[in-house]
Design an enzyme around this catalytic site. Structure first.
Site, mmCIF file in Angstrom:
data_model
loop_
_atom_site.group_PDB
_atom_site.id
_atom_site.type_symbol
_atom_site.label_atom_id
_atom_site.label_comp_id
_atom_site.label_asym_id
_atom_site.label_seq_id
_atom_site.Cartn_x
_atom_site.Cartn_y
_atom_site.Cartn_z
ATOM 1 N N ASP A 187 -7.963 -5.305 -0.072
ATOM 2 C CA ASP A 187 -8.425 -6.246 -1.116
ATOM 3 C C ASP A 187 -8.097 -7.692 -0.803
ATOM 4 O O ASP A 187 -8.551 -8.592 -1.517
ATOM 5 C CB ASP A 187 -7.788 -5.849 -2.461
ATOM 6 C CG ASP A 187 -8.338 -4.522 -2.945
ATOM 7 O OD1 ASP A 187 -7.548 -3.584 -3.145
ATOM 8 O OD2 ASP A 187 -9.572 -4.403 -3.065
ATOM 9 N N HIS A 224 0.853 -1.197 0.000
ATOM 10 C CA HIS A 224 0.000 0.000 0.000
ATOM 11 C C HIS A 224 0.883 1.238 0.000
ATOM 12 O O HIS A 224 1.934 1.250 0.631
ATOM 13 C CB HIS A 224 -0.906 0.012 1.250
ATOM 14 C CG HIS A 224 -2.103 0.881 1.090
ATOM 15 N ND1 HIS A 224 -2.061 2.236 1.266
ATOM 16 C CD2 HIS A 224 -3.366 0.576 0.733
ATOM 17 C CE1 HIS A 224 -3.261 2.735 1.045
ATOM 18 N NE2 HIS A 224 -4.083 1.761 0.710
HETATM 19 C C1 SDX Z 1 -6.265 -0.112 -3.022
HETATM 20 O O1 SDX Z 1 -4.447 4.424 -2.160
HETATM 21 C C2 SDX Z 1 -5.388 3.803 -1.536
HETATM 22 O O2 SDX Z 1 -5.818 4.146 -0.453
HETATM 23 C C3 SDX Z 1 -5.956 2.566 -2.260
HETATM 24 C C4 SDX Z 1 -6.977 1.771 -1.509
HETATM 25 C C5 SDX Z 1 -8.259 2.542 -1.268
HETATM 26 O O3 SDX Z 1 -8.941 2.246 -0.277
HETATM 27 O O4 SDX Z 1 -8.615 3.360 -2.149
HETATM 28 O O5 SDX Z 1 -6.429 1.371 -0.261
HETATM 29 C C6 SDX Z 1 -7.388 0.516 -2.293
HETATM 30 O O6 SDX Z 1 -6.039 0.186 -4.163
HETATM 31 C C7 SDX Z 1 -5.369 -1.082 -2.277
HETATM 32 C C8 SDX Z 1 -4.168 -1.590 -3.134
HETATM 33 C C9 SDX Z 1 -4.673 -2.683 -4.063
HETATM 34 N N1 SDX Z 1 -3.621 -3.088 -4.993
HETATM 35 C C10 SDX Z 1 -2.958 -4.237 -4.874
HETATM 36 O O7 SDX Z 1 -3.122 -5.051 -3.969
HETATM 37 C C11 SDX Z 1 -1.965 -4.496 -6.012
HETATM 38 C C12 SDX Z 1 -0.648 -5.029 -5.440
HETATM 39 N N2 SDX Z 1 0.011 -3.956 -4.693
HETATM 40 C C13 SDX Z 1 0.983 -3.178 -5.400
HETATM 41 O O8 SDX Z 1 0.889 -3.093 -6.770
HETATM 42 C C14 SDX Z 1 1.426 -1.924 -4.659
HETATM 43 O O9 SDX Z 1 1.698 -2.281 -3.368
HETATM 44 C C15 SDX Z 1 0.493 -0.713 -4.655
HETATM 45 C C16 SDX Z 1 0.057 -0.365 -6.016
HETATM 46 C C17 SDX Z 1 -0.690 -0.974 -3.788
HETATM 47 C C18 SDX Z 1 1.283 0.442 -4.035
HETATM 48 O O10 SDX Z 1 2.268 0.742 -4.950
HETATM 49 P P1 SDX Z 1 3.443 1.776 -4.599
HETATM 50 O O11 SDX Z 1 3.145 2.557 -3.375
HETATM 51 O O12 SDX Z 1 3.753 2.521 -5.863
HETATM 52 O O13 SDX Z 1 4.608 0.848 -4.193
HETATM 53 P P2 SDX Z 1 5.765 0.421 -5.172
HETATM 54 O O14 SDX Z 1 5.179 -0.192 -6.389
HETATM 55 O O15 SDX Z 1 6.700 1.563 -5.316
HETATM 56 O O16 SDX Z 1 6.443 -0.749 -4.299
HETATM 57 C C19 SDX Z 1 7.539 -0.505 -3.457
HETATM 58 C C20 SDX Z 1 8.348 -1.800 -3.517
HETATM 59 C C21 SDX Z 1 8.743 -2.178 -4.940
HETATM 60 O O17 SDX Z 1 9.896 -2.991 -4.846
HETATM 61 P P3 SDX Z 1 11.382 -2.296 -4.990
HETATM 62 O O18 SDX Z 1 11.338 -1.442 -6.260
HETATM 63 O O19 SDX Z 1 11.551 -1.457 -3.722
HETATM 64 O O20 SDX Z 1 12.328 -3.449 -5.094
HETATM 65 O O21 SDX Z 1 7.527 -2.894 -3.035
HETATM 66 C C22 SDX Z 1 7.315 -3.807 -4.103
HETATM 67 C C23 SDX Z 1 7.612 -3.074 -5.376
HETATM 68 O O22 SDX Z 1 8.031 -3.988 -6.396
HETATM 69 N N3 SDX Z 1 5.897 -4.210 -4.018
HETATM 70 C C24 SDX Z 1 5.438 -5.427 -4.256
HETATM 71 C C25 SDX Z 1 4.053 -5.368 -4.005
HETATM 72 N N4 SDX Z 1 3.728 -4.127 -3.644
HETATM 73 C C26 SDX Z 1 4.867 -3.413 -3.660
HETATM 74 N N5 SDX Z 1 6.068 -6.572 -4.636
HETATM 75 C C27 SDX Z 1 5.272 -7.653 -4.774
HETATM 76 N N6 SDX Z 1 3.935 -7.676 -4.548
HETATM 77 C C28 SDX Z 1 3.309 -6.559 -4.165
HETATM 78 N N7 SDX Z 1 1.999 -6.585 -3.936
#
Ligand code: SDX
Length: 429
Positions: A363, A306
């Site tokens: 989720d 998140h």
């Molecule tokens: C919702 O914003 C809100 O409030 C949203 C929400 C709401 O109520 O409206 O809470 C609802 O959208 C919840 C999120 C649902 N999405 C997912 O579950 C999809 C999987 N999660 C990710 O794609 C990610 O965590 C996000 C999109 C939720 C957040 O993305 P960020 O903040 O841009 O984080 P990032 O992509 O920069 O990740 C930081 C690191 C990265 O690795 P490094 O580059 O540091 O090596 O963490 C890793 C990412 O690759 N990472 C994950 C991951 N989430 C982050 N790696 C594997 N699986 C994951 N789920």
């Protein structure tokens, strides 16, 4: 004198004021940065930028806190009432008994769709994506309720909010019935909000669906936990569209489109696909974790991570507890809940997830609870949208009534070609 920030650029020092929130959150006010310093700020996904002040929802990501108009979400569990929380978010306080009764009455008055809108369902392919139908039909409401295109006072806002919140449920149910080749079941004015939705989803002309109190409470809680989350992607979209003075229907339809994305509300569908794949042997939980860590692969552990929560999402905890509570009460079992728990355990003990502070988000468990109600996976994000609609309306209103609100128009850093002359077609190679 209030605290200031000093920006040194070359031999110049620019003083910037600090904006303070009521919970100790602080922001450097750069709204005059370009005039003062001749530079702009660069923050591509706005992860470090407040786009507004807001009094609706408070999220403390480090400590896993979520409050609606100051009320911790945990306090809605006892007797969850989504309509009451919708009012709280939109009008800023808990409704009186009379206000709640009046708003509920307005929801009942608005639960039917205009027959012209209903007929349009006949021309939609049965396998159409439900979120495409929802965004289209939500925008379409503007054609049938043109009197609500301009909302200039609280009465017309309440009328528009009631219309949208009530009809979104009917649109969702009708899209499901269309996909199943089933006759549309009209809303029943004697049923409360969530019971009516399940009635329209699952009743048959010869057999009424009777909701159990446990399921009705669980759906109220699911909608409440999705109702708002400050400046998330879809809410920021609603505010951006609304900042152009676009009407409420168009702004919320844009929110539906943003929510559809698998990184946002669409994640609840991806979580179920992931859990199903493990359940059917398509992959093991361990492979799922390994794949999620593999940067060369686009797969992510859906339902994890998140932008704001660097701790357990309080909604995920409440949804997991609701699953356990409802399953025990109904003596229901679902292997996907056990798989989800195992995935959570593996991830929370894995350095990759620990270092990045990746925890279950809203989720991760929501779909398991919706599935227990008989709601199909492809309707999960639609349910997220039904829940989130009051939050979108609240933010649209907050911005619409803000005398300082201006059209959202970010700037950019240009990295394209320098000035280039046009080359006539016959001179091109
Ligand atoms: C919702 O914003 C809100 O409030 C949203 C929400 C709401 O109520 O409206 O809470 C609802 O959208 C919840 C999120 C649902 N999405 C997912 O579950 C999809 C999987 N999660 C990710 O794609 C990610 O965590 C996000 C999109 C939720 C957040 O993305 P960020 O903040 O841009 O984080 P990032 O992509 O920069 O990740 C930081 C690191 C990265 O690795 P490094 O580059 O540091 O090596 O963490 C890793 C990412 O690759 N990472 C994950 C991951 N989430 C982050 N790696 C594997 N699986 C994951 N789920």
């Amino acid at each position: 004198m209030s605290e200031r920030a000093i920006l040194k650029i070359g031999d110049r020092e620019i003083e910037l004021s600090i904006v303070e929130g009521v919970e100790g959150d602080r922001a450097i006010d750069i709204s005059k940065l370009r005039d003062l310093a001749g530079v702009i700020a660069y923050d591509p996904s706005l992860g470090n930028t407040a786009i507004t002040k807001s009094a609706i929802t408070f999220v403390d990501g480090e400590n896993g806190i979520l409050r609606y108009r100051g009320i911790p979400i945990e306090q809605f569990v006892e007797k969850p009432n989504f309509v009451e929380v919708a009012w709280l978010l939109i009008f800023g306080r808990l409704p009186t008994r009379q206000e709640l009764a009046r708003f509920s009455e307005k929801l009942t008055e608005n639960e039917l769709l205009h027959e012209g809108l209903r007929h349009q369902f006949q021309h939609i392919p049965v396998d159409a994506p439900p979120m495409a139908i929802l965004s289209a039909m939500m925008n379409n409401l503007a054609c049938f309720h043109q009197q609500l295109l301009s909302v200039e006072d609280v009465e017309s806002l309440e009328a528009a909010a009631a219309r949208l919140i009530s009809k979104v449920r009917t649109i969702a149910a009708f899209s499901y019935r269309r996909s199943q080749g089933l006759p549309f079941i009209y809303p029943d004015p004697h049923l409360r909000y969530c019971a009516n939705f399940l009635h329209m989803m699952f009743s048959l002309p010869y057999k009424q669906y009777i909701v159990t109190p446990e399921i009705e409470d669980a759906l109220n809680l699911v909608f409440i936990l999705h109702a708002d989350h400050e400046q998330n992607c879809s809410t920021a979209t609603v505010r951006t569209v609304g900042s152009a003075r676009a009407n409420l229907f168009a702004s919320c339809a844009a929110g539906v489109c943003a929510l559809w994305g698998p990184l946002h509300g669409g994640a609840n569908v991806e979580v179920m696909n992931m859990l199903e794949a493990i359940h059917t042997g398509g992959m093991t939980a361990e492979e799922c974790i390994r794949l999620a860590k593999d940067k060369s692969h686009p797969f992510r552990l859906y339902g994890f991570g998140h932008r704001i929560y660097k701790n357990y999402d309080p909604r995920a905890k409440m949804l997991r507890e609701a699953c356990e509570r409802v399953f025990a009460k109904l003596q229901h079992q679902d292997p996907l809940l056990d798989i989800a728990r195992k995935l959570e355990e593996l991830a929370l003990s894995d350095p990759y997830f620990i270092e990045r502070k990746l925890y279950p988000n809203v989720d991760f468990y929501s779909g398991i609870l919706l599935r227990a109600m008989g709601i199909p996976t492809n309707m999960f994000t639609v349910c997220f949208a039904i829940g989130r609609l009051p939050g979108w309306i609240a933010h649209w209103r907050e911005q619409h009534e803000d005398p300082n609100s201006r059209i959202v128009r970010p700037r950019q850093v240009y990295v394209g070609p320098p000035k280039t002359d046009y080359v006539p077609l016959n001179e091109r190679k």
